[in-house]
Design a protein around this motif. Structure first.
Motif, PDB file in Angstrom:
ATOM      1  N   HIS A  46      39.894 -17.035   6.406  1.00 15.55           N
ATOM      2  CA  HIS A  46      40.988 -17.860   6.933  1.00 15.55           C
ATOM      3  C   HIS A  46      41.977 -18.222   5.838  1.00 15.55           C
ATOM      4  CE1 HIS A  46      42.783 -21.718   8.476  1.00 15.55           C
ATOM      5  NE2 HIS A  46      42.815 -21.026   9.601  1.00 15.55           N
ATOM      6  N   ASP A  47      41.477 -18.498   4.634  1.00 21.20           N
ATOM      7  CA  ASP A  47      42.373 -18.848   3.526  1.00 21.20           C
ATOM      8  C   ASP A  47      43.305 -17.692   3.185  1.00 21.20           C
ATOM      9  OD1 ASP A  47      41.217 -21.352   3.352  1.00 21.20           O
ATOM     10  OD2 ASP A  47      39.827 -20.794   1.749  1.00 21.20           O
ATOM     11  N   ALA A  48      42.769 -16.471   3.157  1.00 18.49           N
ATOM     12  CA  ALA A  48      43.597 -15.305   2.862  1.00 18.49           C
ATOM     13  C   ALA A  48      44.653 -15.108   3.946  1.00 18.49           C
ATOM     14  CB  ALA A  48      42.728 -14.054   2.733  1.00 18.49           C
ATOM     15  N   LEU A  49      44.271 -15.354   5.197  1.00 16.77           N
ATOM     16  CA  LEU A  49      45.210 -15.191   6.305  1.00 16.77           C
ATOM     17  C   LEU A  49      46.380 -16.154   6.151  1.00 16.77           C
ATOM     18  CD1 LEU A  49      45.889 -13.876   9.045  1.00 16.77           C
ATOM     19  CD2 LEU A  49      44.536 -15.681  10.133  1.00 16.77           C
ATOM     20  N   LEU A  50      46.082 -17.431   5.862  1.00 19.47           N
ATOM     21  CA  LEU A  50      47.146 -18.422   5.716  1.00 19.47           C
ATOM     22  C   LEU A  50      47.986 -18.165   4.471  1.00 19.47           C
ATOM     23  CD1 LEU A  50      45.642 -21.831   6.865  1.00 19.47           C
ATOM     24  CD2 LEU A  50      46.632 -19.971   8.195  1.00 19.47           C
ATOM     25  N   ALA A  51      47.405 -17.464   3.493  1.00 17.57           N
ATOM     26  CA  ALA A  51      48.150 -17.125   2.284  1.00 17.57           C
ATOM     27  C   ALA A  51      49.039 -15.898   2.485  1.00 17.57           C
ATOM     28  CB  ALA A  51      47.175 -16.876   1.124  1.00 17.57           C
ATOM     29  N   GLY A  52      48.986 -15.299   3.685  1.00 19.73           N
ATOM     30  CA  GLY A  52      49.840 -14.168   3.986  1.00 19.73           C
ATOM     31  C   GLY A  52      49.210 -12.813   3.763  1.00 19.73           C
ATOM     32  N   ASP A  53      47.919 -12.774   3.470  1.00 21.06           N
ATOM     33  CA  ASP A  53      47.237 -11.498   3.231  1.00 21.06           C
ATOM     34  C   ASP A  53      46.287 -11.202   4.387  1.00 21.06           C
ATOM     35  OD1 ASP A  53      46.028  -9.234   2.243  1.00 21.06           O
ATOM     36  OD2 ASP A  53      45.641 -10.053   0.240  1.00 21.06           O
ATOM     37  N   ALA A  54      46.835 -10.733   5.499  1.00 20.78           N
ATOM     38  CA  ALA A  54      46.018 -10.471   6.680  1.00 20.78           C
ATOM     39  C   ALA A  54      45.050  -9.324   6.453  1.00 20.78           C
ATOM     40  CB  ALA A  54      46.912 -10.174   7.880  1.00 20.78           C
ATOM     41  N   GLU A  55      45.428  -8.350   5.634  1.00 15.02           N
ATOM     42  CA  GLU A  55      44.535  -7.217   5.362  1.00 15.02           C
ATOM     43  C   GLU A  55      43.270  -7.680   4.659  1.00 15.02           C
ATOM     44  OE1 GLU A  55      44.927  -4.288   6.568  1.00 15.02           O
ATOM     45  OE2 GLU A  55      46.936  -4.633   7.369  1.00 15.02           O
ATOM     46  N   ARG A  56      43.439  -8.544   3.674  1.00 11.35           N
ATOM     47  CA  ARG A  56      42.253  -9.068   2.978  1.00 11.35           C
ATOM     48  C   ARG A  56      41.441  -9.958   3.907  1.00 11.35           C
ATOM     49  NH1 ARG A  56      41.299 -13.465  -0.761  1.00 11.35           N
ATOM     50  NH2 ARG A  56      43.516 -14.001  -0.772  1.00 11.35           N
ATOM     51  N   ALA A  57      42.131 -10.654   4.815  1.00  9.53           N
ATOM     52  CA  ALA A  57      41.433 -11.555   5.736  1.00  9.53           C
ATOM     53  C   ALA A  57      40.444 -10.797   6.611  1.00  9.53           C
ATOM     54  CB  ALA A  57      42.440 -12.304   6.593  1.00  9.53           C
ATOM     55  N   VAL A  58      40.775  -9.563   6.992  1.00  5.19           N
ATOM     56  CA  VAL A  58      39.919  -8.803   7.919  1.00  5.19           C
ATOM     57  C   VAL A  58      39.111  -7.723   7.216  1.00  5.19           C
ATOM     58  CG1 VAL A  58      41.513  -9.248   9.821  1.00  5.19           C
ATOM     59  CG2 VAL A  58      41.746  -7.137   8.503  1.00  5.19           C
ATOM     60  N   ALA A  59      39.026  -7.795   5.910  1.00  2.00           N
ATOM     61  CA  ALA A  59      38.368  -6.734   5.135  1.00  2.00           C
ATOM     62  C   ALA A  59      36.923  -6.499   5.551  1.00  2.00           C
ATOM     63  CB  ALA A  59      38.445  -7.049   3.640  1.00  2.00           C
TER      64      ALA A  59
END
Length: 321
Positions: A46-59
């Motif tokens: 969730h933190d990666a998603l809010l930081a704008g890195d959706a790819e890392r969020a779903v890794a």
């Protein structure tokens, strides 16, 4: 001869910030309950998603997962769309489309559909740190009934700072309204969602020995579960022979939920002093919190659609009264 294949409900949970292999502690018990019911729990950052890195969020989401639900902390609508796009690049998709999520999650998306069931409201778009000018707020207030009002953004209020950042005692006092709005915007900071909303204040009462506000969980237009609002100190919800009972109030709400057209919705209801149940908030069920004493097994059955509706849905093609 045709054969049918059982489908497994897959849910994305927020991972623990300190352990990427575990669900966030707030959702861990629910994730275990889902697995016990035969579902699949996957984790996103969730933190990666809010930081704008959706790819890392779903890794950690496997390729080809198909349609998945999300259950976790709130996601701004733009980031939710980015999450869906990242999943689609991996052969997955969110069961609730970004358009449906925004419609249920943000007040301007659901307000007109629930007009007449919810306090009169107006809003002004604004970004974090942007305080609408006094003239704009005065024009907004002119469209509301005279009296007090509540200030919030498109998603949340600051009811725990009631006097300084939520409650405006008199809309006829533009300076006081501007002061409350300015303080609200200040406290929301970067988390201000969409803009500023001003809602007519209505006086609500607490049913006997029950939660003052109840949350109804709707799946595919049918009410599947009723719980206390997560902020309620008691878990009991009003039921017969309480008068006026909650059940009759669900029929007009059902019609609005069906018209909204979103697959997983929550409606928060409170009892007005004149005995009328009112919708005080609508939300997307994926990011709606569950009361700590709610039956998690029943909630998981709702999520997997392995549960009959509380009330039979209206027959196809009919118009609810």
């Amino acid at each position: 001869m045709a054969t049918t294949t059982a489908t497994t409900t897959t849910v994305l949970y927020c991972r623990d910030p300190l352990n990427e292999r575990r669900a966030d502690a707030h959702f861990a018990a629910e994730a275990r309950q889902l697995r016990a019911a035969g579902g699949t729990a996957l984790l996103i950052d969730h933190d990666a998603l809010l930081a704008g890195d959706a790819e890392r969020a779903v890794a950690r989401v496997p390729e080809g997962t198909g349609a998945v639900w999300y259950r976790g902390w709130m996601i701004p609508s733009g980031h939710y769309a980015a999450l869906d796009a990242a999943l689609r690049r991996r052969g997955g998709e969110l069961a609730v489309t970004p358009e449906a999520y925004r419609r249920a999650h943000e007040l301007p998306g659901w307000y007109e559909t629930f007009a007449g069931l919810t306090p009169v409201s107006g809003w002004l778009p604004a970004g974090p740190g942007e305080v609408p000018d006094p003239e704009g707020l005065a024009a907004l207030a002119a469209g509301l009934p005279p009296g007090a009002a509540v200030v919030k953004d498109y998603v949340k209020s600051r009811k725990h700072e009631w006097d300084e950042a939520c409650y405006a005692p008199d809309l006829a006092d533009p300076a006081a309204l501007h002061r409350v709005v300015a303080r609200f915007v200040e406290l929301q900071g970067e988390f201000l969602a969409g803009g500023v909303v001003v809602r007519a204040f209505e006086h609500f009462v607490t049913p006997r020995a029950a939660a003052a506000e109840v949350r109804v969980w709707w799946r595919d237009g049918a009410p599947r579960l009723v719980t206390a609002h997560p902020d309620s100190p008691v878990a009991e919800v009003p039921e017969a022979p309480f008068e006026p009972a909650l059940e009759p109030a669900l029929e007009p709400v059902r019609a609005a939920v069906e018209a909204l057209g979103c697959p997983f919705v929550t409606t928060d209801l409170a009892l007005r002093a004149d005995g009328v149940w009112r919708v005080v908030e609508v939300g997307d069920g994926q990011v709606s919190d569950l009361h700590r004493e709610a039956d998690q097994a029943a909630f998981v059955r709702l999520l997997t659609a392995d549960q009959a509706p509380l009330h039979a849905p209206a027959p196809s093609g009919t118009t609810p009264a």
